[in-house]
Design an enzyme around this catalytic site. Sequence first.
Site, short mmCIF file in Angstrom:
data_model
loop_
_atom_site.label_atom_id
_atom_site.label_comp_id
_atom_site.label_asym_id
_atom_site.label_seq_id
_atom_site.Cartn_x
_atom_site.Cartn_y
_atom_site.Cartn_z
NE ARG A 127 -8.85 -0.67 50.73
CZ ARG A 127 -10.12 -0.89 51.03
NH1 ARG A 127 -10.43 -1.71 52.01
NH2 ARG A 127 -11.06 -0.28 50.38
CE LYS A 174 12.85 -1.48 42.77
NZ LYS A 174 13.84 -1.17 41.71
CD GLU A 200 19.71 -8.58 38.20
OE1 GLU A 200 20.34 -7.60 38.66
OE2 GLU A 200 18.66 -8.44 37.53
CE LYS A 210 16.79 -6.09 46.00
NZ LYS A 210 16.07 -6.58 44.84
CD GLU A 223 14.57 2.23 42.32
OE1 GLU A 223 14.65 1.01 42.46
OE2 GLU A 223 14.31 2.79 41.25
NE ARG A 267 15.03 -1.56 45.99
CZ ARG A 267 14.09 -2.35 46.45
NH1 ARG A 267 13.43 -2.02 47.55
NH2 ARG A 267 13.80 -3.49 45.86
CG ASN A 327 17.45 0.58 39.01
OD1 ASN A 327 16.97 -0.53 39.17
ND2 ASN A 327 16.89 1.68 39.52
CG HIS A 351 18.50 -2.72 35.67
ND1 HIS A 351 19.72 -3.21 36.08
CD2 HIS A 351 17.57 -3.60 36.11
CE1 HIS A 351 19.51 -4.35 36.75
NE2 HIS A 351 18.23 -4.61 36.77
CG HIS A 354 14.54 -2.11 32.19
ND1 HIS A 354 14.20 -1.36 33.30
CD2 HIS A 354 14.63 -3.39 32.64
CE1 HIS A 354 14.09 -2.16 34.35
NE2 HIS A 354 14.35 -3.39 33.98
CG HIS A 390 16.06 -8.79 34.04
ND1 HIS A 390 15.61 -7.53 33.73
CD2 HIS A 390 16.70 -8.66 35.23
CE1 HIS A 390 15.96 -6.69 34.68
NE2 HIS A 390 16.63 -7.35 35.60
#
Length: 382
Positions: free
Chosen positions: A144, A166, A208, A250, A260, A264, A268, A271, A275, A288
């Site tokens: 956990r 993330k 990025e 960031k 997010e 946030r 993206n 993206h 994506h 990417h």
Amino acid sequence: MKIRVDLNLSSCDNSYDILIESGILKNCINAAERRRNGNCSFEYEETAGILKSAGLKGRTFIITSETVNGLYGKDISAFLKEYGVKEEAIFVLPDGEKTKSLEYLSRIYDRLIEKKLERSDFIVAFGGGVIGDLAGFAAATYLRGIKFIQVPTTLLADVDSSVGGKTGIDHHAGKNLIGAFYQPKAVIIDVDLLKTLDKRELINGFAEVIKYGAVLDAELFAYLETNYEKIISFDKDSLIHIIQKSCSIKAAIVKEDEKEEGVRSVLNFGHSLGHAVEALYNYEGIKHGEAISIGMIFAAKLSKKLGLCFEDTVSKVKNLIKNSGLPADIPKFSPEQYLNAMKLDKKVNERQIKFVLIKEIGKFEFKKLDFDFIHDFLNETI
Ligand code: NAD
Ligand code: GLY
């Protein structure tokens, strides 16, 4: 330089430091001995302080990739030893996006259990974004949650994936579909590790940085326009500059919106289509950063169509992307294929996609757009 990611909420304190220097790993050699002789470097003290406040004690389990292990496996072990950390194992995984999968996650769990890692121990994610995301998710879920630190080795991981928590793996139905927000206890960025990076990988990470400049920081964007040639030629000082700027931007965004739920999403930018491009290539043959470059130009054109920005802004984004050697043209898939791939994204609900759009360099706006509208615009653009 040290940057604080300040996540001190009333219920818990997830704050941590990012250290950005050149030579962190190499400079540690014999540092403990030099310290005993009163002849210790500034980096050693700073790193020791960060690792101490990260609460790193006990045993460590290093997760890395084949290439990184071949180049720096001995250095990371020596580095941790120098700071008094006991290495339990170094687990080496194949290079490539396919490693960010349930199969390799399961192998990590097997090894963690076999080595009887406990909650007081920790994981070191030593590699690019693939290793950082995968090792971070293993850390988030094993027992956990056990502590982990990020030691990124690609530009993309330095400026983006190692910061912000993330973590996750891909599913055959889509990228990053399984994951958790789980913050590292520290991020140690040694810029010298970038020297061995393939140029295409460096430029991939540069995408990025363009993203941060385009929608959040006009000054950074102007710096990139002037200095992109130096940056993509591995000039150390300009690399340090853009990594520091990117991590500061960031850190500020993640402080405002860790999970997010709002702002946030600006990270993206590019993206939504990006994506989809990656998915249509089946995550092979396109990186990417390259995919999101195509996505950023698409988003800029979409912004102009909606009357949010002028052609000049679209041209600036497109020129910087093209000049730095990133792809600009939308690959020839059909609007239906793009739309179907975009529908799998996490930013979709009720036949609408939440797009990050650009108003001028350094300024953004969110807009939810209908599938039909996007389909028609894709038809016009491809
Ligand atoms: P990557 O991790 O696949 O690394 C690229 C290649 O470079 C690999 O073959 C690796 O072994 C090699 N490499 C790494 N460091 C090296 C070095 N110093 N010298 C020589 N070779 C080296 O790719 P990436 O671009 O770093 O990361 C991409 C991943 O990051 C994607 O899965 C993407 O989804 C994810 N990502 C995550 C976030 C986030 O916020 N968590 C943000 C952006 C991207
Ligand atoms: N890479 C986008 C984010 O961290 O939110």
